[in-house]
Design a protein around this motif. Sequence first.
Motif, PDB file in Angstrom:
ATOM      1  N   LEU A  77      84.190  36.133  67.743  1.00 43.49           N
ATOM      2  CA  LEU A  77      85.543  36.575  67.413  1.00 43.49           C
ATOM      3  C   LEU A  77      85.732  36.605  65.905  1.00 43.49           C
ATOM      4  O   LEU A  77      85.311  35.688  65.204  1.00 43.49           O
ATOM      5  N   ASP A  78      86.380  37.643  65.421  1.00 45.25           N
ATOM      6  CA  ASP A  78      86.766  37.702  64.015  1.00 45.25           C
ATOM      7  C   ASP A  78      88.274  37.534  63.977  1.00 45.25           C
ATOM      8  O   ASP A  78      89.020  38.447  64.312  1.00 45.25           O
ATOM      9  N   LEU A  79      88.723  36.358  63.587  1.00 46.70           N
ATOM     10  CA  LEU A  79      90.151  36.050  63.599  1.00 46.70           C
ATOM     11  C   LEU A  79      90.855  36.414  62.302  1.00 46.70           C
ATOM     12  O   LEU A  79      92.043  36.179  62.144  1.00 46.70           O
ATOM     13  N   GLY A  80      90.113  36.971  61.372  1.00 46.82           N
ATOM     14  CA  GLY A  80      90.726  37.481  60.154  1.00 46.82           C
ATOM     15  C   GLY A  80      90.805  36.512  58.999  1.00 46.82           C
ATOM     16  O   GLY A  80      91.041  36.918  57.884  1.00 46.82           O
ATOM     17  N   VAL A  81      90.669  35.231  59.249  1.00 48.69           N
ATOM     18  CA  VAL A  81      90.662  34.262  58.168  1.00 48.69           C
ATOM     19  C   VAL A  81      89.469  33.333  58.351  1.00 48.69           C
ATOM     20  O   VAL A  81      88.975  33.172  59.448  1.00 48.69           O
ATOM     21  N   SER A  82      89.043  32.730  57.271  1.00 52.88           N
ATOM     22  CA  SER A  82      87.919  31.798  57.358  1.00 52.88           C
ATOM     23  C   SER A  82      88.422  30.376  57.139  1.00 52.88           C
ATOM     24  O   SER A  82      89.526  30.165  56.620  1.00 52.88           O
ATOM     25  N   SER A  83      87.608  29.406  57.511  1.00 53.53           N
ATOM     26  CA  SER A  83      88.009  28.014  57.308  1.00 53.53           C
ATOM     27  C   SER A  83      88.201  27.726  55.820  1.00 53.53           C
ATOM     28  O   SER A  83      89.031  26.898  55.453  1.00 53.53           O
ATOM     29  N   HIS A  84      87.456  28.422  54.961  1.00 54.20           N
ATOM     30  CA  HIS A  84      87.627  28.231  53.514  1.00 54.20           C
ATOM     31  C   HIS A  84      89.053  28.599  53.091  1.00 54.20           C
ATOM     32  O   HIS A  84      89.667  27.909  52.271  1.00 54.20           O
ATOM     33  N   GLN A  85      89.588  29.666  53.640  1.00 53.69           N
ATOM     34  CA  GLN A  85      90.946  30.076  53.279  1.00 53.69           C
ATOM     35  C   GLN A  85      91.977  29.059  53.763  1.00 53.69           C
ATOM     36  O   GLN A  85      92.958  28.789  53.084  1.00 53.69           O
ATOM     37  N   ILE A  86      91.747  28.489  54.928  1.00 52.23           N
ATOM     38  CA  ILE A  86      92.703  27.542  55.494  1.00 52.23           C
ATOM     39  C   ILE A  86      92.547  26.163  54.861  1.00 52.23           C
ATOM     40  O   ILE A  86      93.525  25.463  54.632  1.00 52.23           O
ATOM     41  N   ASP A  87      91.316  25.764  54.584  1.00 54.35           N
ATOM     42  CA  ASP A  87      91.053  24.419  54.065  1.00 54.35           C
ATOM     43  C   ASP A  87      91.330  24.250  52.578  1.00 54.35           C
ATOM     44  O   ASP A  87      91.490  23.128  52.104  1.00 54.35           O
ATOM     45  N   THR A  88      91.380  25.328  51.815  1.00 55.10           N
ATOM     46  CA  THR A  88      91.578  25.240  50.379  1.00 55.10           C
ATOM     47  C   THR A  88      93.067  25.304  50.062  1.00 55.10           C
ATOM     48  O   THR A  88      93.701  26.338  50.261  1.00 55.10           O
ATOM     49  N   ALA A  89      93.610  24.200  49.559  1.00 57.25           N
ATOM     50  CA  ALA A  89      95.063  24.121  49.317  1.00 57.25           C
ATOM     51  C   ALA A  89      95.549  25.193  48.351  1.00 57.25           C
ATOM     52  O   ALA A  89      96.661  25.706  48.499  1.00 57.25           O
ATOM     53  N   ASP A  90      94.739  25.552  47.366  1.00 62.15           N
ATOM     54  CA  ASP A  90      95.157  26.539  46.368  1.00 62.15           C
ATOM     55  C   ASP A  90      95.375  27.927  46.949  1.00 62.15           C
ATOM     56  O   ASP A  90      96.020  28.771  46.306  1.00 62.15           O
ATOM     57  N   ARG A  91      94.844  28.194  48.134  1.00 57.87           N
ATOM     58  CA  ARG A  91      95.007  29.512  48.749  1.00 57.87           C
ATOM     59  C   ARG A  91      96.389  29.692  49.377  1.00 57.87           C
ATOM     60  O   ARG A  91      96.828  30.790  49.636  1.00 57.87           O
ATOM     61  N   GLY A  92      97.050  28.581  49.676  1.00 57.03           N
ATOM     62  CA  GLY A  92      98.387  28.669  50.242  1.00 57.03           C
ATOM     63  C   GLY A  92      98.423  28.791  51.749  1.00 57.03           C
ATOM     64  O   GLY A  92      99.475  29.033  52.333  1.00 57.03           O
ATOM     65  N   PHE A  93      97.288  28.620  52.422  1.00 53.20           N
ATOM     66  CA  PHE A  93      97.251  28.694  53.884  1.00 53.20           C
ATOM     67  C   PHE A  93      97.120  27.317  54.521  1.00 53.20           C
ATOM     68  O   PHE A  93      97.226  27.188  55.724  1.00 53.20           O
ATOM     69  N   ALA A  94      96.823  26.275  53.725  1.00 46.98           N
ATOM     70  CA  ALA A  94      96.552  24.941  54.263  1.00 46.98           C
ATOM     71  C   ALA A  94      97.807  24.353  54.892  1.00 46.98           C
ATOM     72  O   ALA A  94      98.889  24.420  54.329  1.00 46.98           O
ATOM     73  N   PHE A  95      97.641  23.757  56.066  1.00 53.16           N
ATOM     74  CA  PHE A  95      98.764  23.128  56.750  1.00 53.16           C
ATOM     75  C   PHE A  95      98.909  21.662  56.372  1.00 53.16           C
ATOM     76  O   PHE A  95      99.989  21.116  56.402  1.00 53.16           O
ATOM     77  N   MET A  96      97.807  21.019  56.027  1.00 58.96           N
ATOM     78  CA  MET A  96      97.830  19.583  55.814  1.00 58.96           C
ATOM     79  C   MET A  96      97.540  19.186  54.369  1.00 58.96           C
ATOM     80  O   MET A  96      97.257  18.033  54.088  1.00 58.96           O
TER      81      MET A  96
END
Length: 82
Positions: free
Chosen positions: A22-41
């Motif tokens: 599956l290609d969900l459109g985002v990578s863990s790097h985008q979610i895990d990196t706080a500077d990207r603005g996608f991090a939840f935690m």
Amino acid sequence: KQKQKQKQKQKKGAIGVDGILLDLGVSSHQIDTADRGFAFMKDGPLDMRMGAGSAGGLTAADICNVFDVKELSFLMKKYGDE
């Protein structure tokens, strides 16, 4: 009974699946990196642009702080299910 169903599927040309990609459109790097603005935690700027640090373009913070309720409502209705 399971073997009978498997034989029927083989007769119909059905094949088994070893895995699904599956290609969900985002990578863990985008979610895990706080500077990207996608991090939840993690604390970081509310950017959420796919090209982080992109020259120009509105950040999520810009939209939240500048757009009025009518504009935000329009965006949610138009793009909310994407």
